[in-house]
Design a protein around this motif. Structure first.
Motif, mmCIF file in Angstrom:
data_model
loop_
_atom_site.group_PDB
_atom_site.id
_atom_site.type_symbol
_atom_site.label_atom_id
_atom_site.label_comp_id
_atom_site.label_asym_id
_atom_site.label_seq_id
_atom_site.Cartn_x
_atom_site.Cartn_y
_atom_site.Cartn_z
ATOM 1 N N HIS A 11 0.849 -1.194 0.000
ATOM 2 C CA HIS A 11 0.000 0.000 0.000
ATOM 3 C C HIS A 11 0.882 1.240 0.000
ATOM 4 O O HIS A 11 1.862 1.324 0.740
ATOM 5 N N GLY A 12 0.528 2.210 -0.825
ATOM 6 C CA GLY A 12 1.354 3.403 -1.008
ATOM 7 C C GLY A 12 1.692 4.135 0.279
ATOM 8 O O GLY A 12 2.768 4.739 0.390
ATOM 9 N N LYS A 13 0.797 4.098 1.267
ATOM 10 C CA LYS A 13 1.051 4.795 2.530
ATOM 11 C C LYS A 13 2.202 4.183 3.309
ATOM 12 O O LYS A 13 2.728 4.800 4.233
ATOM 13 N N GLN A 14 2.574 2.949 2.944
ATOM 14 C CA GLN A 14 3.635 2.257 3.668
ATOM 15 C C GLN A 14 4.972 2.286 2.916
ATOM 16 O O GLN A 14 5.914 1.593 3.298
ATOM 17 N N ALA A 15 5.061 3.092 1.880
ATOM 18 C CA ALA A 15 6.257 3.088 1.028
ATOM 19 C C ALA A 15 7.519 3.483 1.784
ATOM 20 O O ALA A 15 8.621 3.053 1.434
#
Length: 314
Positions: A11-15
């Motif tokens: 998920h992009g928020k965890q990049a």
């Protein structure tokens, strides 16, 4: 010997999550050819799954919460693939991971790649898949209206706080619930149809659910005279929580009919409907779970009927 390979859809928020980066590097040091792809906008998950399958990946990892897990499974089912799936739980509540016994520490979660995959069920609502649970009624509105910022700060407690601040909006709905050997009609505050056991940040709605029995567990919270008191029991957990106020059943399928549209939350995805049909895709997903996962079974759990398709009324 060729190194085993897998692809993590993150998920992009965890990049920028340092723990995830460290866990990925550790898995590579242990001999895994582990690639990472990051989502940016709607539609990315399905695209990345298709690209991974086309590139020959036979093991995928869903890095995110229950919603991310559902999106990856939806794409796998649409592709007709039997690739195995691991979960790296990075959501706010991580309801499926907690119930399944999947570690919340990233390195420990990725270590499950070395566990052989097992076949588990996938639930469906009107043809839309879900891995964990579908919930309806007031609880679903609480989940849908809890802000991302509040969840970031308070974690699963954000759902409780949102529910407490919305007591003035409490209202019941009317519905008829029908399945094999089960028929209930009346006003209700909330319901859960579970392949997994909990939702909404830890609310244990279906405490006996199994992911490999071909059945769905149903929990209905009837609307009592003391609506606020009952909802308070649900939100706080109380002494015995939902089991003290609910009607439950275990069925192969369930139909819900309502005179007014019902708010539904499908593993984090909001929906609305007056006619809802639930059924099971038996053993449709190969997933890496702990060998002692509480969600795996086969034998009838204590307190259930001998015939698993019959209702468990309380």
């Amino acid at each position: 010997m060729t190194a085993p390979k897998a692809l993590l859809i993150l998920h992009g928020k965890q990049a920028t999550n340092a723990d995830v980066r460290e866990a990925v590097e550790l898995q590579r040091e242990l001999g895994w050819d582990l690639a990472v792809r990051v989502t940016w906008e709607p539609g990315d998950t399905a695209r990345l799954v298709d690209e991974a399958l086309a590139a020959g990946y036979r093991t995928l990892i869903a890095g995110g919460g229950d919603g991310t897990l559902r999106e990856v499974v939806q794409a796998l089912l649409a592709a007709g693939s039997d690739a195995s799936l691991a979960l790296l739980p990075l959501g706010t509540a991580n309801d499926f991971a907690r119930a399944a016994g999947i570690p919340l520490v990233s390195g420990e979660a990725l270590a499950l790649l070395d566990e052989p995959p097992v076949a588990i069920d996938v639930g469906q609502m009107n043809g839309e898949p879900f891995v964990n649970m579908a919930t309806g009624g007031f609880g679903s509105r609480v989940t849908a209206s809890t802000s991302e910022e509040l969840k970031r700060v308070l974690g699963g407690g954000a759902y409780l706080l949102t529910g407490l601040t919305r007591f003035a909006e409490i209202g019941s709905a009317h519905g008829r619930f029908q399945g094999p050997g089960f028929d209930w009609e009346g006003d209700f505050l909330a319901f859960g149809v579970g392949n997994g056991r909990q939702a909404g940040g830890g609310q244990l709605l279906c405490p006996q659910a199994l992911v490999d029995d071909g059945l769905l567990d149903v929990c209905i919270v009837p609307a009592p005279e003391d609506t606020v008191g009952t909802l308070g029991t649900l939100l706080s957990g109380g002494l015995l929580g939902v089991e003290t106020v609910s009607v439950s059943a275990r069925v192969a399928w369930l139909d819900i009919e309502a005179p007014q549209p019902i708010d539904v939350n499908l593993d984090g995805e909001p929906a609305l409907g007056e006619q809802l049909h639930f059924d099971v895709l038996g053993k449709a997903l190969r997933m890496h779970l702990p060998g002692d996962s509480p969600l795996r079974g086969g034998a009838t759990a204590p307190g259930t009927d001998a015939d698993p398709k019959s209702a468990r009324g309380r």
